[in-house]
Structures are given as C-alpha cells and as structure tokens.
Design an enzyme around this catalytic site. Sequence first.
Site, PDB file in Angstrom:
ATOM      1  N   ASP A  74      45.135  26.599 -18.429  1.00  0.00           N
ATOM      2  CA  ASP A  74      44.422  25.812 -17.422  1.00  0.00           C
ATOM      3  C   ASP A  74      45.504  25.261 -16.505  1.00  0.00           C
ATOM      4  O   ASP A  74      46.147  24.260 -16.820  1.00  0.00           O
ATOM      5  CB  ASP A  74      43.638  24.685 -18.085  1.00  0.00           C
ATOM      6  CG  ASP A  74      42.905  23.823 -17.075  1.00  0.00           C
ATOM      7  OD1 ASP A  74      42.435  24.361 -16.052  1.00  0.00           O
ATOM      8  OD2 ASP A  74      42.819  22.602 -17.303  1.00  0.00           O
ATOM      9  N   GLU A 121      42.929  30.332 -15.537  1.00  0.00           N
ATOM     10  CA  GLU A 121      41.826  29.933 -14.669  1.00  0.00           C
ATOM     11  C   GLU A 121      42.152  30.304 -13.237  1.00  0.00           C
ATOM     12  O   GLU A 121      43.238  30.019 -12.744  1.00  0.00           O
ATOM     13  CB  GLU A 121      41.567  28.433 -14.765  1.00  0.00           C
ATOM     14  CG  GLU A 121      40.351  28.018 -13.948  1.00  0.00           C
ATOM     15  CD  GLU A 121      39.972  26.577 -14.161  1.00  0.00           C
ATOM     16  OE1 GLU A 121      39.362  26.270 -15.196  1.00  0.00           O
ATOM     17  OE2 GLU A 121      40.314  25.767 -13.295  1.00  0.00           O
ATOM     18  N   ASP A 170      42.570  19.060 -20.466  1.00  0.00           N
ATOM     19  CA  ASP A 170      43.307  20.263 -20.032  1.00  0.00           C
ATOM     20  C   ASP A 170      43.495  21.233 -21.203  1.00  0.00           C
ATOM     21  O   ASP A 170      43.429  22.442 -21.026  1.00  0.00           O
ATOM     22  CB  ASP A 170      44.683  19.877 -19.472  1.00  0.00           C
ATOM     23  CG  ASP A 170      44.580  18.810 -18.410  1.00  0.00           C
ATOM     24  OD1 ASP A 170      44.309  19.158 -17.251  1.00  0.00           O
ATOM     25  OD2 ASP A 170      44.756  17.622 -18.752  1.00  0.00           O
TER      26      ASP A 170
END
Length: 175
Positions: free
Chosen positions: A7, A68, A141
């Site tokens: 992430d 991501e 996160d």
Amino acid sequence: MRVLGVDPGLTRCGVGVVEGVPGRPCTLVAYYVVHTDPEDELPLRLLHLDRSLTDLVAEHRPDSVAVERVFSQHNVRTVMGTAQASGVAVLAGARAGLPVQTYTPSEVKAAVTGSGQADKAQMTAMVTRLLRLPEPPRPADAADALALAICHVWRGGTRSKLAAAAERVRRGRSD
C-alpha cells in the site's frame, strides 16, 4: 503462492505478506509499515523506501508483488508522493525478477469484502477475519497491504493462469 502486497505511501508505506491459493483462505506471513521522515529530502525518503522494500522482498521471497494502483486524488501533493512510492514498489519487485500486478482500491475492496465501496473499517475487519487474526493489523496501511496481497492471491493467480494459457494458444496458432 506467496505474495507481497504494498500500500504505497511516502510517509507510511504498508507491506503485507501472505500465502495462499485461489479459492482458499490465505495465511499471514508478516506485515510492516515502512516510515520515512517528512522532514528529510525526497531522494533520501525514496532511497529509504527502496532499501526497505528490497530487503523485505529478499527476506520473504514472494512469488509476486501486488501494488495499489495510484488514482487521482484532490490533493496533488499527496498523489505525487503516493505515485513515487508506488514506482519504488514496482521497481523493487521488477528488480527481483518478480511479476508485479497493480490493483485499484475498488478491485481490492471487491475481492476482499464483496463490495467495491467498502470503507476502511470493513476492509480491516475482513482482513482480520480472512487471515484468522486475533486482532486487527495496525495501522490501516498494514491492513490495506494485506488486502492487496489477498486480492492478488485470489484474483491475480487466476489472471496469471489465464494470461499464460492465452500465450500458449497464441504460440500454438503462430507455429
């Protein structure tokens, strides 16, 4: 299949590692949050992120990396840092010779919760349940990185197999 999910973030970059196969529950291997100091110069922050991700790839030896995909946000400064961190994550996987796949937040949410509109609390709850953890991974996160890894195991594994089959068919037709 072992997947390292990232992430991306310049100040906080979530990293999660899971093992699994499509259609089966995944198993937690590890999760981390790589921090950089906002007071440091950008090149130092990116270098720290690169070294940390490279070390984690070497330590956990994943079969692939899921990152991501950066999407447009209202805050241009935030999206720039996220995009730079994303590039470092993609590079860390590519440098190790690993396949790297990117996923939009809605793809990850849909894979993990069944809804592309799920909020952070729903995502964290599902990651906790799916990995059979005694408590939610913190900070968010880390949970997001684990969700990316789960998404890749469940969707990316199938996607990779379909791509490999299509390539075999293509080669067979051209011979």
